[in-house]
Every structure is written in C-alpha cells, then in structure tokens.
Design a protein around this motif. Structure first.
Motif, mmCIF file in Angstrom:
data_model
loop_
_atom_site.group_PDB
_atom_site.id
_atom_site.type_symbol
_atom_site.label_atom_id
_atom_site.label_comp_id
_atom_site.label_asym_id
_atom_site.label_seq_id
_atom_site.Cartn_x
_atom_site.Cartn_y
_atom_site.Cartn_z
ATOM 1 N N PHE A 118 5.650 17.308 1.101
ATOM 2 C CA PHE A 118 4.472 16.465 0.936
ATOM 3 C C PHE A 118 3.849 16.698 -0.434
ATOM 4 N N ASN A 119 4.281 15.921 -1.402
ATOM 5 C CA ASN A 119 3.764 16.012 -2.768
ATOM 6 C C ASN A 119 3.181 14.671 -3.194
ATOM 7 N N LYS A 120 2.132 14.738 -3.982
ATOM 8 C CA LYS A 120 1.508 13.521 -4.492
ATOM 9 C C LYS A 120 2.529 12.714 -5.291
ATOM 10 N N GLY A 121 2.563 11.415 -5.036
ATOM 11 C CA GLY A 121 3.474 10.524 -5.746
ATOM 12 C C GLY A 121 4.806 10.312 -5.050
ATOM 13 N N THR A 122 5.063 11.031 -3.930
ATOM 14 C CA THR A 122 6.315 10.853 -3.197
ATOM 15 C C THR A 122 6.346 9.468 -2.561
ATOM 16 N N ASN A 123 7.480 8.774 -2.673
ATOM 17 C CA ASN A 123 7.616 7.451 -2.082
ATOM 18 C C ASN A 123 7.741 7.577 -0.570
ATOM 19 N N ILE A 124 7.148 6.644 0.149
ATOM 20 C CA ILE A 124 7.182 6.708 1.608
ATOM 21 C C ILE A 124 8.605 6.624 2.140
ATOM 22 N N SER A 125 9.500 6.001 1.390
ATOM 23 C CA SER A 125 10.893 5.900 1.823
ATOM 24 C C SER A 125 11.587 7.258 1.831
ATOM 25 N N SER A 126 11.024 8.230 1.091
ATOM 26 C CA SER A 126 11.597 9.577 1.049
ATOM 27 C C SER A 126 10.990 10.494 2.095
ATOM 28 N N LEU A 127 10.007 10.011 2.834
ATOM 29 C CA LEU A 127 9.346 10.815 3.855
ATOM 30 C C LEU A 127 9.870 10.384 5.221
ATOM 31 N N GLN A 128 10.738 11.184 5.778
ATOM 32 C CA GLN A 128 11.395 10.816 7.023
ATOM 33 C C GLN A 128 10.409 10.725 8.174
ATOM 34 N N GLY A 129 10.589 9.696 9.002
ATOM 35 C CA GLY A 129 9.806 9.554 10.220
ATOM 36 C C GLY A 129 8.469 8.869 10.069
ATOM 37 N N PHE A 130 8.066 8.469 8.865
ATOM 38 C CA PHE A 130 6.768 7.834 8.679
ATOM 39 C C PHE A 130 6.822 6.363 9.072
ATOM 40 N N LYS A 131 5.796 5.929 9.807
ATOM 41 C CA LYS A 131 5.631 4.525 10.167
ATOM 42 C C LYS A 131 4.305 4.033 9.598
ATOM 43 N N LYS A 132 4.313 2.824 9.036
ATOM 44 C CA LYS A 132 3.082 2.241 8.517
ATOM 45 C C LYS A 132 2.271 1.605 9.649
ATOM 46 N N ILE A 133 0.955 1.728 9.538
ATOM 47 C CA ILE A 133 0.039 0.975 10.396
ATOM 48 C C ILE A 133 -0.168 -0.365 9.699
ATOM 49 N N ASN A 134 0.540 -1.381 10.148
ATOM 50 C CA ASN A 134 0.705 -2.605 9.356
ATOM 51 C C ASN A 134 -0.603 -3.307 9.017
ATOM 52 N N GLY A 135 -1.548 -3.301 9.956
ATOM 53 C CA GLY A 135 -2.804 -4.010 9.698
ATOM 54 C C GLY A 135 -3.655 -3.394 8.610
ATOM 55 N N LEU A 136 -3.323 -2.181 8.180
ATOM 56 C CA LEU A 136 -4.090 -1.520 7.121
ATOM 57 C C LEU A 136 -3.450 -1.671 5.749
ATOM 58 N N SER A 137 -2.342 -2.384 5.654
ATOM 59 C CA SER A 137 -1.707 -2.640 4.351
ATOM 60 C C SER A 137 -2.381 -3.844 3.716
ATOM 61 N N GLN A 138 -3.050 -3.614 2.587
ATOM 62 C CA GLN A 138 -3.826 -4.665 1.934
ATOM 63 C C GLN A 138 -3.662 -4.570 0.418
ATOM 64 N N THR A 139 -3.978 -5.679 -0.263
ATOM 65 C CA THR A 139 -3.913 -5.729 -1.727
ATOM 66 C C THR A 139 -5.301 -5.516 -2.315
ATOM 67 N N ILE A 140 -5.377 -4.664 -3.336
ATOM 68 C CA ILE A 140 -6.614 -4.462 -4.076
ATOM 69 C C ILE A 140 -6.338 -4.776 -5.547
ATOM 70 N N SER A 141 -7.392 -5.085 -6.298
ATOM 71 C CA SER A 141 -7.247 -5.422 -7.721
ATOM 72 C C SER A 141 -8.037 -4.444 -8.570
ATOM 73 N N VAL A 142 -7.445 -4.057 -9.697
ATOM 74 C CA VAL A 142 -8.087 -3.149 -10.647
ATOM 75 C C VAL A 142 -8.145 -3.867 -11.999
ATOM 76 N N PHE A 143 -9.313 -3.837 -12.644
ATOM 77 C CA PHE A 143 -9.526 -4.602 -13.871
ATOM 78 C C PHE A 143 -9.740 -3.718 -15.098
ATOM 79 N N SER A 144 -9.785 -2.412 -14.918
ATOM 80 C CA SER A 144 -10.071 -1.507 -16.027
ATOM 81 C C SER A 144 -9.086 -0.346 -16.022
ATOM 82 N N THR A 145 -8.827 0.216 -17.198
ATOM 83 C CA THR A 145 -7.948 1.381 -17.289
ATOM 84 C C THR A 145 -8.651 2.654 -16.827
ATOM 85 N N GLN A 146 -9.982 2.604 -16.712
ATOM 86 C CA GLN A 146 -10.750 3.735 -16.204
ATOM 87 C C GLN A 146 -11.294 3.379 -14.825
ATOM 88 N N SER A 147 -10.708 3.968 -13.793
ATOM 89 C CA SER A 147 -11.107 3.615 -12.435
ATOM 90 C C SER A 147 -10.952 4.814 -11.506
#
Length: 271
Positions: A118-147
C-alpha cells in the motif's frame, strides 16, 4: 414663410424615420456613431412602467436584454481574489447504496507485506482484491497548478457473524481513495465478532492530494477484504448490509470532495 415651415417639417419627419450616422455615410442603426464617445454627465434609462429615469448605481453596467427589449442596469457579482491565497473552487458530495460484498473466496492474496503493497500512487489494478464502489466514482475539475483536494469518505461495514464473544473471529479490510486510479489515501480496519448478531461499524477516512494537473480528474473509492480469522466463511459487506438488523439507507456510502485553489484565471483585487 409657408415654404420654409414646410421644409422644416419635412426634414423633421425624415430625421424621425431615418437612420442617423455620425462620421459615417452608411449608418447601420437608428444612431450610428463611428468614433469615440465622451459622456460628460449621466446615462439614464427610461422606465416605461412609471416614466421615471434610472441612473443606475456605482459599479453597475448597462446590459442588453436582447432584441426588442430595453437595456437594463446589472451588477457584476465577481468575487475578489487576493494573490497567493487558496479559495474553495469545487465542492460536491456523492452517495451510493449498492456498495460491495466479499465472500471468503474473494480475499486478497498478498505476496508481500501490506506496508510494501500500500504505497501512494499505486494503481488500483496492481492492488489485488479491490472493488470500486461505483456510485462514488465522479469527475472533478482543477483549474490551477496550485491546488489542494480534500476527500471525506464514510460508510458502514458489516459481516454476518453470529453471536460470538471470541476476539479471534474477525475480518481485516482496507478502503482506498483514488484519483485517476492512483492511490492517494488508504485505511485498514478490523471488524470483530461480538455477543450480538451481525455486528457492524462506521468507517470514516479523510484524504488529501496537492497540485493535481489542470483539467478533469476521476475520483473513486475501492475496498478489499484482506484476511479472516476464526470463522472464515462469513460475508463482508461495505456500503451495504448482510442482514436486516440494518438497512441499505443506514449502510450507504458517501464521499465529499472539496478542491481549494490559488486562482489563475481571475484578476487579483487588493483593497
């Protein structure tokens, strides 16, 4: 005298019906001014309802309401941003009543320690057994390089344990918050059997990620069953129920997202 009067009346009629151009021989409106305009006093609008004149207020602009409608005074509600300060730009909350369930056969088979996995930046595809809670997958927008993006995830975790006071009957699980499928926050917990039927607990976690690239990003939540102790045959439910002592409304998941930015697309105003 009669001829002069007739000529003046004819000229007045032409002025009332024709387009008038200033510094142009081909006016394109009732009054077409080709050049700079300097108003030395005030601009007023006629209120056709009561025939009063409105001068507008300070900081108001004269705005068109479209063809066939009179213009109106409008106040621009532009927030004042000071340089180098963070402001809340995006805020939203999402919920999900479907959740995820794990049988004993869906337990993650980890070949290395959890600390190494469990390391920051690890892709979910590399974490065995993880399932997404689909209703919580959403798109957010960022407009600045400082956020700074803050995430608050809350759900209920339940197992269909029978009444058992033994402390060695339990299930380890983990939930992670992901941005663009990359792990940004993870929490591990253990749900224990108790003297009551079908125990459950409330799971809360808060994550933060700084300086995402400008543009759209997908935030999601995924969970995994890590290990079982004692009676390993039981089902684990996250964001849903295994038994009717709680219902789907109680067990539902929620995710709150706040994005703070140092604005780049606004002109700073200093009082």
């Amino acid at each position: 005298m009669r001829k002069i009067l007739s000529t003046l009346l004819l000229a007045s009629g032409l002025l009332l019906s024709a387009q008038v151009g200033i510094n142009t021989d081909t006016p394109k409106a009732t009054l077409d001014v080709n050049g700079d305009i300097n108003f030395r006093n005030k601009i007023v609008l006629l209120n056709a309802t009561d025939n009063t004149l409105s001068e507008g207020n300070n900081d108001q602009l004269l705005v068109s309401q479209g063809e066939g409608y009179p213009p109106t005074w409008k106040t621009l509600r532009i927030p004042e941003y000071e340089p180098n300060k963070f402001y809340l730009i995006f805020n939203n909350s999402f919920s999900d009543k479907v959740g995820v369930k794990f049988t004993n056969g869906e337990e993650a088979s980890m070949t290395s320690s959890r600390g190494a996995t469990f390391n920051k930046g690890t892709n979910i595809s590399s974490l065995q057994g993880f399932k997404k809670i689909n209703g919580l997958s959403q798109t957010i927008s960022v407009f600045s390089t400082q956020s700074k993006a803050y995430f608050q995830f809350e759900t209920v975790v339940q197992a269909n344990f029978g009444p058992n006071g033994a402390t060695d009957t339990s299930i380890d699980y983990a939930c992670g918050i992901f941005v663009d499928d990359k792990l940004v926050n993870l929490r591990q917990r253990n749900l224990k059997a108790s003297s009551a039927n079908y125990p459950f607990l409330t799971h809360n976690q808060i994550g933060i990620v700084e300086n995402l690239t400008k543009g759209n990003h997908t935030v999601s939540v995924g969970c995994a069953r890590l290990a079982s102790y004692g009676d390993t045959t039981k089902t684990l439910a996250i964001g849903t129920n295994t038994n009717t002592n709680i219902n789907g409304f109680v067990a539902q998941s929620s995710l709150k997202v706040d994005v703070y930015e140092v604005p780049e697309v606004f002109n700073p105003i200093i009082n």
